[in-house]
Write a protein that holds these residues in place. Structure first.
Motif, PDB file in Angstrom:
ATOM      1  N   ARG A 126      31.275  42.860 -48.974  1.00 33.89           N
ATOM      2  CA  ARG A 126      31.899  42.403 -50.233  1.00 33.89           C
ATOM      3  C   ARG A 126      31.068  41.374 -50.988  1.00 33.89           C
ATOM      4  O   ARG A 126      31.242  41.204 -52.200  1.00 33.89           O
ATOM      5  CB  ARG A 126      33.298  41.841 -49.959  1.00 33.89           C
ATOM      6  N   PHE A 127      30.164  40.675 -50.317  1.00 35.69           N
ATOM      7  CA  PHE A 127      29.340  39.673 -50.995  1.00 35.69           C
ATOM      8  C   PHE A 127      27.977  40.218 -51.405  1.00 35.69           C
ATOM      9  O   PHE A 127      27.163  39.496 -51.971  1.00 35.69           O
ATOM     10  CB  PHE A 127      29.143  38.444 -50.097  1.00 35.69           C
ATOM     11  N   GLU A 128      27.739  41.491 -51.104  1.00 37.54           N
ATOM     12  CA  GLU A 128      26.448  42.092 -51.402  1.00 37.54           C
ATOM     13  C   GLU A 128      26.476  42.792 -52.756  1.00 37.54           C
ATOM     14  O   GLU A 128      27.507  43.303 -53.176  1.00 37.54           O
ATOM     15  CB  GLU A 128      26.069  43.099 -50.307  1.00 37.54           C
ATOM     16  N   PRO A 129      25.338  42.823 -53.445  1.00 36.41           N
ATOM     17  CA  PRO A 129      25.284  43.516 -54.740  1.00 36.41           C
ATOM     18  C   PRO A 129      25.383  45.023 -54.561  1.00 36.41           C
ATOM     19  O   PRO A 129      25.054  45.566 -53.503  1.00 36.41           O
ATOM     20  CB  PRO A 129      23.910  43.115 -55.291  1.00 36.41           C
ATOM     21  N   ASN A 130      25.853  45.693 -55.594  1.00 32.13           N
ATOM     22  CA  ASN A 130      25.943  47.156 -55.556  1.00 32.13           C
ATOM     23  C   ASN A 130      24.573  47.759 -55.869  1.00 32.13           C
ATOM     24  O   ASN A 130      24.298  48.194 -56.975  1.00 32.13           O
ATOM     25  CB  ASN A 130      26.978  47.652 -56.573  1.00 32.13           C
ATOM     26  N   ASN A 131      23.731  47.763 -54.857  1.00 32.78           N
ATOM     27  CA  ASN A 131      22.367  48.270 -55.041  1.00 32.78           C
ATOM     28  C   ASN A 131      22.104  49.460 -54.117  1.00 32.78           C
ATOM     29  O   ASN A 131      23.020  49.989 -53.488  1.00 32.78           O
ATOM     30  CB  ASN A 131      21.347  47.155 -54.782  1.00 32.78           C
ATOM     31  N   TRP A 132      20.863  49.863 -54.020  1.00 31.18           N
ATOM     32  CA  TRP A 132      20.500  51.021 -53.211  1.00 31.18           C
ATOM     33  C   TRP A 132      20.828  50.821 -51.739  1.00 31.18           C
ATOM     34  O   TRP A 132      21.165  51.763 -51.020  1.00 31.18           O
ATOM     35  CB  TRP A 132      19.002  51.306 -53.372  1.00 31.18           C
ATOM     36  N   SER A 133      20.742  49.560 -51.265  1.00 28.50           N
ATOM     37  CA  SER A 133      21.026  49.270 -49.867  1.00 28.50           C
ATOM     38  C   SER A 133      22.481  49.557 -49.523  1.00 28.50           C
ATOM     39  O   SER A 133      22.777  50.168 -48.483  1.00 28.50           O
ATOM     40  CB  SER A 133      20.704  47.802 -49.565  1.00 28.50           C
ATOM     41  N   LYS A 134      23.377  49.135 -50.393  1.00 26.10           N
ATOM     42  CA  LYS A 134      24.795  49.387 -50.145  1.00 26.10           C
ATOM     43  C   LYS A 134      25.109  50.871 -50.238  1.00 26.10           C
ATOM     44  O   LYS A 134      25.956  51.396 -49.499  1.00 26.10           O
ATOM     45  CB  LYS A 134      25.668  48.595 -51.123  1.00 26.10           C
ATOM     46  N   TRP A 191      19.058  54.990 -42.387  1.00 25.76           N
ATOM     47  CA  TRP A 191      19.895  53.784 -42.319  1.00 25.76           C
ATOM     48  C   TRP A 191      19.303  52.758 -41.352  1.00 25.76           C
ATOM     49  O   TRP A 191      19.252  51.562 -41.664  1.00 25.76           O
ATOM     50  CB  TRP A 191      21.317  54.138 -41.885  1.00 25.76           C
ATOM     51  N   ILE A 192      18.851  53.212 -40.187  1.00 23.58           N
ATOM     52  CA  ILE A 192      18.239  52.292 -39.222  1.00 23.58           C
ATOM     53  C   ILE A 192      16.981  51.657 -39.806  1.00 23.58           C
ATOM     54  O   ILE A 192      16.776  50.436 -39.712  1.00 23.58           O
ATOM     55  CB  ILE A 192      17.904  53.035 -37.910  1.00 23.58           C
ATOM     56  N   ALA A 193      16.145  52.484 -40.449  1.00 21.82           N
ATOM     57  CA  ALA A 193      14.905  51.976 -41.040  1.00 21.82           C
ATOM     58  C   ALA A 193      15.205  50.972 -42.145  1.00 21.82           C
ATOM     59  O   ALA A 193      14.547  49.914 -42.237  1.00 21.82           O
ATOM     60  CB  ALA A 193      14.083  53.139 -41.591  1.00 21.82           C
ATOM     61  N   LYS A 194      16.201  51.286 -42.970  1.00 19.54           N
ATOM     62  CA  LYS A 194      16.594  50.373 -44.048  1.00 19.54           C
ATOM     63  C   LYS A 194      17.079  49.052 -43.496  1.00 19.54           C
ATOM     64  O   LYS A 194      16.711  47.967 -43.994  1.00 19.54           O
ATOM     65  CB  LYS A 194      17.686  51.036 -44.896  1.00 19.54           C
ATOM     66  N   THR A 195      17.884  49.094 -42.453  1.00 16.82           N
ATOM     67  CA  THR A 195      18.448  47.879 -41.860  1.00 16.82           C
ATOM     68  C   THR A 195      17.365  47.015 -41.238  1.00 16.82           C
ATOM     69  O   THR A 195      17.343  45.796 -41.420  1.00 16.82           O
ATOM     70  CB  THR A 195      19.508  48.254 -40.790  1.00 16.82           C
ATOM     71  N   VAL A 196      16.449  47.652 -40.520  1.00 14.38           N
ATOM     72  CA  VAL A 196      15.339  46.912 -39.897  1.00 14.38           C
ATOM     73  C   VAL A 196      14.429  46.324 -40.970  1.00 14.38           C
ATOM     74  O   VAL A 196      14.017  45.152 -40.884  1.00 14.38           O
ATOM     75  CB  VAL A 196      14.536  47.828 -38.951  1.00 14.38           C
ATOM     76  N   PHE A 197      14.103  47.107 -42.008  1.00 18.34           N
ATOM     77  CA  PHE A 197      13.232  46.644 -43.089  1.00 18.34           C
ATOM     78  C   PHE A 197      13.837  45.420 -43.787  1.00 18.34           C
ATOM     79  O   PHE A 197      13.141  44.432 -44.049  1.00 18.34           O
ATOM     80  CB  PHE A 197      13.036  47.770 -44.103  1.00 18.34           C
ATOM     81  N   GLU A 198      15.135  45.490 -44.095  1.00 19.70           N
ATOM     82  CA  GLU A 198      15.794  44.355 -44.753  1.00 19.70           C
ATOM     83  C   GLU A 198      15.786  43.113 -43.858  1.00 19.70           C
ATOM     84  O   GLU A 198      15.579  41.988 -44.345  1.00 19.70           O
ATOM     85  CB  GLU A 198      17.238  44.719 -45.101  1.00 19.70           C
ATOM     86  N   LEU A 200      13.653  42.302 -41.510  1.00 18.36           N
ATOM     87  CA  LEU A 200      12.304  41.739 -41.428  1.00 18.36           C
ATOM     88  C   LEU A 200      11.891  41.064 -42.738  1.00 18.36           C
ATOM     89  O   LEU A 200      11.223  40.024 -42.733  1.00 18.36           O
ATOM     90  CB  LEU A 200      11.301  42.836 -41.065  1.00 18.36           C
ATOM     91  N   LYS A 201      12.308  41.658 -43.849  1.00 20.82           N
ATOM     92  CA  LYS A 201      11.909  41.143 -45.148  1.00 20.82           C
ATOM     93  C   LYS A 201      12.653  39.868 -45.529  1.00 20.82           C
ATOM     94  O   LYS A 201      12.054  38.907 -46.027  1.00 20.82           O
ATOM     95  CB  LYS A 201      12.141  42.210 -46.221  1.00 20.82           C
ATOM     96  N   THR A 202      13.957  39.852 -45.298  1.00 17.08           N
ATOM     97  CA  THR A 202      14.790  38.725 -45.737  1.00 17.08           C
ATOM     98  C   THR A 202      15.073  37.713 -44.631  1.00 17.08           C
ATOM     99  O   THR A 202      15.605  36.641 -44.908  1.00 17.08           O
ATOM    100  CB  THR A 202      16.126  39.240 -46.292  1.00 17.08           C
ATOM    101  N   LYS A 203      14.752  38.079 -43.377  1.00 15.96           N
ATOM    102  CA  LYS A 203      15.041  37.234 -42.221  1.00 15.96           C
ATOM    103  C   LYS A 203      16.548  36.988 -42.062  1.00 15.96           C
ATOM    104  O   LYS A 203      16.974  35.966 -41.522  1.00 15.96           O
ATOM    105  CB  LYS A 203      14.327  35.865 -42.347  1.00 15.96           C
ATOM    106  N   ARG A 204      17.334  37.923 -42.510  1.00 13.22           N
ATOM    107  CA  ARG A 204      18.784  37.803 -42.367  1.00 13.22           C
ATOM    108  C   ARG A 204      19.376  39.193 -42.175  1.00 13.22           C
ATOM    109  O   ARG A 204      18.784  40.189 -42.604  1.00 13.22           O
ATOM    110  CB  ARG A 204      19.407  37.119 -43.580  1.00 13.22           C
ATOM    111  N   ILE A 205      20.527  39.240 -41.561  1.00  9.39           N
ATOM    112  CA  ILE A 205      21.195  40.519 -41.339  1.00  9.39           C
ATOM    113  C   ILE A 205      22.707  40.310 -41.395  1.00  9.39           C
ATOM    114  O   ILE A 205      23.218  39.287 -40.916  1.00  9.39           O
ATOM    115  CB  ILE A 205      20.786  41.126 -39.976  1.00  9.39           C
ATOM    116  N   ASN A 206      23.380  41.243 -42.008  1.00 10.57           N
ATOM    117  CA  ASN A 206      24.839  41.215 -42.082  1.00 10.57           C
ATOM    118  C   ASN A 206      25.360  41.760 -40.749  1.00 10.57           C
ATOM    119  O   ASN A 206      25.459  42.968 -40.555  1.00 10.57           O
ATOM    120  CB  ASN A 206      25.310  42.074 -43.258  1.00 10.57           C
ATOM    121  N   ILE A 207      25.671  40.863 -39.832  1.00 13.21           N
ATOM    122  CA  ILE A 207      26.028  41.250 -38.467  1.00 13.21           C
ATOM    123  C   ILE A 207      27.285  42.118 -38.406  1.00 13.21           C
ATOM    124  O   ILE A 207      27.264  43.193 -37.794  1.00 13.21           O
ATOM    125  CB  ILE A 207      26.171  40.003 -37.569  1.00 13.21           C
TER     126      ILE A 207
END
Length: 341
Positions: A126-134, A191-198, A200-207
């Motif tokens: 709910r706090f994430e932008p409506n982008n390609w990741s979502k 989906w796995i690749a996207k999650t890992v890439f994000e 590594l890139k942002t140093k954060r993950i939506n657990i």
């Protein structure tokens, strides 16, 4: 990163996110013993899984709808109309035969189960932008749930949703299993690749969101595709769906609300109130299943109540009203009100 928990990390993990992981762990550790339960303790597994979890979670909706003071007055058409429509639709469907009735109800139930996983994903995103990741997350949730069902439609399974042969009419479709398997694993890898890439890139993950999607993939794949066992399917399916829904209702509609807004049901907010809340759900569930068993099924116990089959066309749709009302209402009660510009 501030995690978007519904209540807090501890509560969310144990009651919303962990069920599919814990059930799978139990299954892999005690698979033979669990399968043995099906024959030795079928009554107790039915009582716990079906009555005390699956049926009970249906009645938790009462605490967001009919038990909320003034809620019926705000939308009488919805709250009074849906139960009436549920019964009328049930009576109409029953005229096409018992199998047609249960097949349609099974498809409605499947849709409800799928949408619940999508709904939880949206809450945690709910706090994430409506982008390609979502968008990838959304596609992943639908893939995690729809692929196993499409596989089931085409491949004989040792379990049912409601009754035998409920999905047999779909087996006339061309065999698409290889195609959808490729699509499914492609989406999973993306989906796995996207999650890992994000991460590594942002140093954060939506657990919680990541755990929710991963748990959905695991519970639906292993419950329907990998294992071909009635009890294992029921164990995974019921626990992973029912417990999180009950927890969400209690957290959102009781725990997180001010006493002044609860209007009579604040008694459920205390520590002892949690057990009272569960007791109410179990009470409703037991009464409903008692009626099903004594009037229709006569599988686990019977009181030799004789009902003419001509009344089944009215009785069975009537007994289904709570369940179908739960399915249909769920499409309305979680919608956010539109913002007035």
């Amino acid at each position: 990163m501030k995690q978007p928990w519904i209540h807090n990390a501890k509560t969310d993990w144990w009651f919303i996110l962990s069920p599919p992981f814990l059930v799978l762990l139990i299954i892999f550790l005690f698979q033979q013993q669990i399968q043995g339960l099906e024959n030795q303790y079928s009554f107790y597994t039915w009582l716990f899984l079906i009555v005390f979890v699956d049926v009970a979670h249906v009645y938790s909706t009462l605490f967001k709808t009919y038990f909320v003071k003034g809620e019926i007055q705000k939308n009488k058409l919805l709250y009074l109309g849906i139960p009436a429509i549920s019964w009328i639709l049930g009576v109409i469907l029953f005229q096409f035969g018992n199998l047609t009735f249960w097949s349609v109800l099974a498809l409605v139930a499947v849709f409800h189960f799928i949408r619940q996983q999508y709904g939880f994903m949206r809450i945690y995103a709910r706090f994430e932008p409506n982008n390609w990741s979502k968008k990838i997350d959304e596609v992943a949730v639908y893939s995690a749930t729809i692929y196993p069902m499409l596989y089931w439609f085409m491949t004989p399974r040792a379990f049912t949703w409601f009754v035998n042969n409920e999905f047999d009419w779909l087996k006339n479709l061309p065999d698409y299993t290889h195609l959808i398997m490729v699509i499914y694993f492609t989406i999973l890898i993306i989906w796995i690749a996207k999650t890992v890439f994000e991460a590594l890139k942002t140093k954060r993950i939506n657990i919680p969101k990541t755990a929710l999607i991963a748990g959905t993939f695991l519970s639906w794949y292993f419950g329907i595709v990998y294992f071909n066992n009635d009890l294992l399917f029921t164990f995974l399916n019921v626990i992973s769906h029912g417990i999180p829904y009950i927890a969400l209702i209690y957290i959102r509609e009781i725990q997180q609300k001010e006493n002044s807004t609860l209007n009579g049901i604040q008694i459920f907010k205390s520590f002892s109130g949690v057990f009272l809340f569960i007791g109410v759900l179990l009470g409703f569930a037991f009464v409903e299943e008692f009626l099903w068993e004594t009037l229709v099924w006569n599988e686990h116990f019977s009181m030799n109540v004789m009902i003419s089959e001509k009344w089944f066309q009215f009785l069975v749709p009537l007994l289904v009203v709570p369940q179908l009302t739960h399915y249909l209402l769920d499409g309305f009660i979680w919608r956010k009100p539109k913002k007035v510009s």
